[in-house]
Design a protein around this motif. Sequence first.
Motif, mmCIF file in Angstrom:
data_model
loop_
_atom_site.group_PDB
_atom_site.id
_atom_site.type_symbol
_atom_site.label_atom_id
_atom_site.label_comp_id
_atom_site.label_asym_id
_atom_site.label_seq_id
_atom_site.Cartn_x
_atom_site.Cartn_y
_atom_site.Cartn_z
ATOM 1 N N ALA A 11 0.814 -1.202 0.000
ATOM 2 C CA ALA A 11 0.000 0.000 0.000
ATOM 3 C C ALA A 11 0.855 1.262 0.000
ATOM 4 O O ALA A 11 0.371 2.332 -0.313
ATOM 5 N N ALA A 12 2.133 1.149 0.343
ATOM 6 C CA ALA A 12 3.008 2.315 0.390
ATOM 7 C C ALA A 12 3.361 2.746 -1.021
ATOM 8 O O ALA A 12 3.644 1.946 -1.886
ATOM 9 N N SER A 13 3.317 4.046 -1.251
ATOM 10 C CA SER A 13 3.700 4.568 -2.561
ATOM 11 C C SER A 13 4.892 5.487 -2.371
ATOM 12 O O SER A 13 4.974 6.235 -1.403
ATOM 13 N N GLY A 14 5.835 5.403 -3.273
ATOM 14 C CA GLY A 14 7.041 6.214 -3.179
ATOM 15 C C GLY A 14 7.188 7.080 -4.407
ATOM 16 O O GLY A 14 6.363 7.070 -5.320
ATOM 17 N N ALA A 15 8.282 7.826 -4.415
ATOM 18 C CA ALA A 15 8.546 8.736 -5.521
ATOM 19 C C ALA A 15 9.200 8.039 -6.704
ATOM 20 O O ALA A 15 9.252 8.596 -7.791
ATOM 21 N N LEU A 16 9.685 6.818 -6.504
ATOM 22 C CA LEU A 16 10.364 6.107 -7.580
ATOM 23 C C LEU A 16 9.373 5.347 -8.442
ATOM 24 O O LEU A 16 8.460 4.697 -7.937
ATOM 25 N N THR A 17 9.595 5.430 -9.727
ATOM 26 C CA THR A 17 8.806 4.610 -10.639
ATOM 27 C C THR A 17 9.354 3.182 -10.573
ATOM 28 O O THR A 17 10.420 2.942 -10.019
ATOM 29 N N GLU A 18 8.625 2.257 -11.151
ATOM 30 C CA GLU A 18 9.065 0.859 -11.137
ATOM 31 C C GLU A 18 10.407 0.702 -11.858
ATOM 32 O O GLU A 18 11.274 -0.038 -11.418
ATOM 33 N N ALA A 19 10.584 1.431 -12.956
ATOM 34 C CA ALA A 19 11.842 1.348 -13.708
ATOM 35 C C ALA A 19 13.004 1.905 -12.886
ATOM 36 O O ALA A 19 14.096 1.329 -12.864
ATOM 37 N N MET A 20 12.773 3.010 -12.197
ATOM 38 C CA MET A 20 13.833 3.589 -11.373
ATOM 39 C C MET A 20 14.161 2.678 -10.197
ATOM 40 O O MET A 20 15.331 2.513 -9.843
ATOM 41 N N LEU A 21 13.161 2.077 -9.602
ATOM 42 C CA LEU A 21 13.378 1.166 -8.488
ATOM 43 C C LEU A 21 14.195 -0.044 -8.937
ATOM 44 O O LEU A 21 15.126 -0.470 -8.250
#
Length: 71
Positions: A11-21
């Motif tokens: 449920a946590a959302s961050g500033a990184l996109t999936e590609a950046m992660l």
Amino acid sequence: MLGVLAASSPAASGALTEAMLTTVQGGFDTLVATVGQVIPIAVTASVSVIALTAGVNYALKKIRGVLSKAS
């Protein structure tokens, strides 16, 4: 490492996109592999320096003993 954190809290959302992660995770994996390559070299070099220092100290002690007996 980061994948475990991301997977444990969906449920946590961050500033990184999936590609950046994925890129950051790949960078950490590469860093871990690099450390794994460097540590054996560093340990070997450290042991070599310690052995060389001990050998030089032993030789100097022997030379001092010979010179003191020659005097």
